[in-house]
Scaffold this motif. Structure first.
Motif: not given
Length: 267
Positions: A236, A248, A251, A255-256, A258-259, A264, A266
């Protein structure tokens, strides 16, 4: 100071686990201590051993004792503690990450053999034929692989960004900072990453001044752990708390990964 190569090396070291050995061999000075050290595999193949047995083999002049709910190893130039349930060991002011935690089984304190060897200045090798081989060093660890300035700023950005988050969330914030240091897209030091203004202020605590606040004790611990090789949230480069911002962009464009907690992450 350029620390990209150091960070890469620490990340690789922290990721290593010892594969299962069919031979069940834990060799120190030619002696197999597998049974004596109550060696066993945990999680994805991490070899855990008795702290007392292996510390006695790698640092024979050190004294091992149980005090205040933790195992302690003390010797010339060495003070190590490992408390069952914690996800770290402390050694000479440093903190070494133990993802599966320090364990207490049948009155025996168990820790990962690689982490313990590192703490005692020893070396670990593994092969399918010979199993695990420990080579004693000088009985104490090397100096911390980071500067006081790195620790100062890492602890403060972690505390300001993730106060109230779990330890894993704090490690993830630190990981983002170090991933940026290692990336060609961002500055080359922790301080410069935190105060980067190439595309505007990168971290809210820099804008509101909370980055200068005294860090919490857990944030200081997280800073020591991540600077010594602990990682979370993979590769990340960004994190966001969606419920706390109207911006945002991350977002929508990254690319996502994990949380963790309210963040969040990325890439």
């Amino acid at each position: 100071m350029k620390i990209k190569q150091t960070i890469l090396g620490l990340a690789l070291t922290a990721a290593l686990v010892l594969p299962a050995s069919a031979a069940d061999v834990l060799s120190v000075n030619g002696q197999n201590l597998w049974d004596q050290a109550k060696a066993r595999l945990v999680g994805g193949g991490t070899t855990y051993v008795s702290l007392r047995t292996v510390a006695g083999a790698l640092a024979p002049d050190a004294r091992v004792a149980w005090e205040d709910g933790a195992a302690w190893v003390r010797g010339a130039g060495l003070t190590l503690s490992a408390k069952p349930g914690d996800q770290w060991m402390t050694v000479n002011g440093r903190a070494l990450y133990i993802p599966y935690g320090v364990r207490l089984e049948g009155g025996t304190t168990l820790v990962p053999v690689r982490a313990l060897a590192r703490a005692l200045g020893g070396q670990v090798e593994w092969s399918a034929g010979a199993g695990v081989t420990l080579t004693p060093g000088d009985g104490r660890p090397d100096a911390a692989p980071y500067t006081e300035e790195d620790l100062y700023w890492m602890a403060r950005i972690i505390s300001a960004e993730s106060r109230g988050e779990p330890l894993l969330g704090k490690l993830a914030v630190g990981t983002v900072v170090l991933n940026r240091v290692a990336s060609d897209e961002f500055p080359d030091t922790i301080h410069d990453v935190i105060f980067d203004r190439k595309w505007g202020v990168q971290f809210t605590p820099v804008a509101n001044g909370t980055v200068y606040d005294e860090p919490t004790q857990e944030s200081l611990l997280a800073a020591k752990l991540v600077l010594d090789g602990a990682r979370a949230a993979g590769d990340s480069l960004y994190f966001i708390a969606p419920d706390l911002t109207n911006n945002h962009w991350v977002m929508e464009n990254q690319t996502f990964v994990t949380t963790i907690g309210c963040h969040w992450f990325y890439h």
